[in-house]
Scaffold this motif. Structure first.
Motif: not given
Length: 119
Positions: A72-74, A55, A99
């Motif tokens: 990992t989502t950015s 993550e 986030d």
């Protein structure tokens, strides 16, 4: 790839890193290795010793007291200059939402005061 395999892979790549000449080179090398051994989203996790996706990744520059972080989502890497924060007992509690896609680079001055401690 189980955790032992990832550790061996990371150790191998760490030996291949050239001696960094700058903090940027050092952090880039460490994060490159961390990305290389991360578990991607969608990896099977129904086996014994399940694998869960990575993550976030972090790196710390102990010399210059900087903490680097990436979700990992950015697409952004953010960092904090630890010397510019107050860690004394009783100091104001601060928070940062990693986030927030608006955040990139040095976010030391982006922390906000917490009015209600979440824990």
């Amino acid at each position: 790839m189980d955790p032992k395999d990832r550790f061996v892979r990371a150790s191998y790549y760490q030996m291949m890193l050239p001696e960094p000449k700058t903090e940027q080179e050092a952090i880039a090398g460490i994060l490159a290795i961390a990305r290389n051994v991360s578990v991607p989203f969608g990896a099977p996790n129904n086996l014994p010793g399940s694998l869960y996706n990575t993550e976030y990744r972090t790196a710390i520059d102990l010399t210059n007291r900087r903490y680097f972080f990436e979700l990992t989502t950015s697409p952004n890497v953010i960092w904090v200059n630890l010397d510019q924060l107050n860690f004394v007992s009783g100091a104001t509690v601060l928070s940062l939402d990693p986030d927030n896609l608006e955040l990139s680079g040095n976010v030391t001055d982006k922390f906000v005061r917490v009015t209600k401690i979440p824990f």
